[in-house]
Design an enzyme around this catalytic site. Structure first.
Site, mmCIF file in Angstrom:
data_model
loop_
_atom_site.group_PDB
_atom_site.id
_atom_site.type_symbol
_atom_site.label_atom_id
_atom_site.label_comp_id
_atom_site.label_asym_id
_atom_site.label_seq_id
_atom_site.Cartn_x
_atom_site.Cartn_y
_atom_site.Cartn_z
ATOM 1 N N VAL A 59 0.850 -1.188 0.000
ATOM 2 C CA VAL A 59 0.000 0.000 0.000
ATOM 3 C C VAL A 59 0.886 1.238 0.000
ATOM 4 O O VAL A 59 1.818 1.342 0.801
ATOM 5 C CB VAL A 59 -0.921 0.029 1.251
ATOM 6 C CG1 VAL A 59 -1.669 1.351 1.351
ATOM 7 C CG2 VAL A 59 -1.906 -1.132 1.219
ATOM 8 N N ALA A 104 4.556 4.127 2.834
ATOM 9 C CA ALA A 104 4.054 2.896 2.213
ATOM 10 C C ALA A 104 4.281 1.736 3.178
ATOM 11 O O ALA A 104 4.972 1.881 4.184
ATOM 12 C CB ALA A 104 4.782 2.644 0.902
ATOM 13 N N LYS A 105 3.693 0.612 2.884
ATOM 14 C CA LYS A 105 3.952 -0.590 3.686
ATOM 15 C C LYS A 105 3.551 -1.805 2.873
ATOM 16 O O LYS A 105 2.646 -1.734 2.034
ATOM 17 C CB LYS A 105 3.119 -0.556 4.972
ATOM 18 C CG LYS A 105 3.654 -1.453 6.056
ATOM 19 C CD LYS A 105 4.766 -0.755 6.801
ATOM 20 C CE LYS A 105 5.230 -1.498 8.015
ATOM 21 N NZ LYS A 105 6.024 -0.622 8.890
ATOM 22 N N GLY A 106 4.226 -2.918 3.144
ATOM 23 C CA GLY A 106 3.876 -4.157 2.473
ATOM 24 C C GLY A 106 3.695 -5.261 3.487
ATOM 25 O O GLY A 106 4.081 -5.121 4.648
#
Ligand code: GLU
Length: 418
Positions: A59, A104-106
């Protein structure tokens, strides 16, 4: 225990901060919606020949102030709302420490300890190739988070580079030194926690050497924080890992405990020095101490245990360790909380150092990296503290307000496209 929707929580904190500073909704509404959300399905051929498919996410909450930046979480509880919330927190974290990054992050929804090392490598490479269209040094730069480490970042870098046809170190941070990682990155989050804890004590006119500290979590962040705070003369009275914790009112021998943990996959439940008592993780939160540092997972401090907390200061080393309800309860009792988006920003600060070195093909000395970290964290602490004083609010809102100002200023100047 029902899990709170972390993204809903983020929105509540955001609205509240905007209310405190009288910011109209139109000015910050774009920050309520992640810019881009990618969900991927990751098939993995297991070592026994069977096939399993895992969910993965990336995201990008905001790229207003620069490329997306944030870790990859590998954990069995990862879902889209967690990843959205963590991505949004990165936007605010990067703005607080004033880095030219967005947020962001995953995540990959799997317990990494159930995979063999070769399975983990295949899954990481498959995940990288699935999110490849949206990552890159100028687009979105992943990093380690819970469940991932430098080895995983090295595989991300390799997979991305193989696909492009040449080595691109700056696509990911938190790599091994031999793969283009930065000196000081591994220790950065724990070092940042130590700097922030010292600054907090300075602001309260207290001596760190008189402080009794309890630390939940002995992973990378918890163990480095324990080591450095112990070196500064604080008394670490309790520490814990997944198996449970240790307590000694006279202070634990941190170097010996770290040596024990480092000597293989050793758990604290098996540690015995003849004097320290074994406690549970729940007891650690309630430990009689001055400073509590939750450095494990989110939602550890909840309405169920908030009133039992004896610490007068909480330094949030984990992301989101305090539920919204607990936050209110602690605040009404006068417990001071140094929020995660400030306290644990040391990791992303040195990620920035790594990215800058990679882009320019230069290598900095560890001392230079640590000085930069110290300077950035100290400045951010002072700015957040000042913001909280100016708006007569707690530090969590002071931090969000500082970031909101920076983000909305950028938005105003860039303007809305089209
Ligand atoms: N996962 C870390 C965090 O939550 C580091 C992120 C980064 O270095 O990009 O801050």
């Amino acid at each position: 225990m029902t899990r709170e929707n972390q993204y809903e929580n983020f929105l509540k904190f955001l609205d509240k901060a905007a209310e405190v500073m009288h910011m109209p909704q139109d000015e910050y509404i774009i920050l309520k919606y992640p810019e881009r959300e990618l969900k991927v399905s990751l098939p993995l051929k297991k070592d026994d020949g069977s096939v399993q498919v895992y969910d993965g996410y990336r995201v990008q909450h905001s790229t207003l102030r620069g490329p997306g930046k944030g870790g990859i979480r590998i954990h069995q509880h990862v879902d889209i709302d967690d990843v959205k919330a963590l991505a949004a927190m990165m936007t605010f974290k990067c703005a607080i420490v004033n880095l030219p990054f967005g947020g962001a992050k995953g995540g990959i929804c799997v317990n990494p300890s159930t995979l063999s090392i070769t399975e983990l490598e295949r899954l990481t490479r498959r995940y990288t190739s699935a999110i490849l269209p949206i990552i890159g040094p100028e687009k979105d730069v992943p990093a380690p988070d819970v469940g991932s480490n430098s080895q995983i970042m090295d595989w991300v870098m390799d997979t991305y580079s193989m696909t492009k046809g040449y080595p691109i170190q700056s696509v990911v941070t938190g790599k091994d030194i031999d793969v283009g990682g930065s000196l000081g990155r591994k220790e950065a989050t724990g070092r940042g926690i130590t700097i922030i804890t010292q600054q907090m004590m300075k602001a309260l006119d207290k001596d760190i050497r008189q402080m009794r500290i309890a630390i939940q979590g002995m992973g990378n962040v918890g163990s480095i924080s324990a080591t450095l705070l112990h070196e500064k003369g604080a008394k670490i009275v309790a520490v814990s890992d997944v198996s449970g914790g240790l307590y000694n009112k006279n202070g634990l021998d941190i170097p010996v405990i770290i040596g024990f943990i480092d000597s293989g996959k050793r758990l604290l439940k098996d540690y015995d020095d003849g004097v320290s008592a074994h406690i549970t993780n729940a007891e650690l939160i309630r430990t009689d101490c001055d400073i509590l540092i939750p450095a494990a997972m989110e939602n550890q401090i909840t309405a169920e245990n908030a009133d039992d907390i004896k610490a007068s200061v909480i330094v949030e080393a984990a992301n989101g360790p305090t539920s919204k309800e607990a936050d209110e309860m602690l605040n009404s009792r006068g417990v001071l909380i140094v929020p995660d988006i400030l306290a644990n920003a040391g990791g992303v600060v040195v990620s920035y150092c790594e990215w800058v070195q990679n882009i320019q093909s230069i290598i900095w000395e560890e001392d230079d990296v640590n000085h930069m970290l110290e300077r950035i964290m100290t400045r951010a602490f002072n700015e957040v503290y000042e913001s909280a004083v100016n708006y007569n609010c707690r530090m969590r809102y002071g931090a969000i307000i500082l970031a909101l100002k920076r983000l909305t200023n950028t938005f105003k100047k860039r303007g809305m496209y089209p």
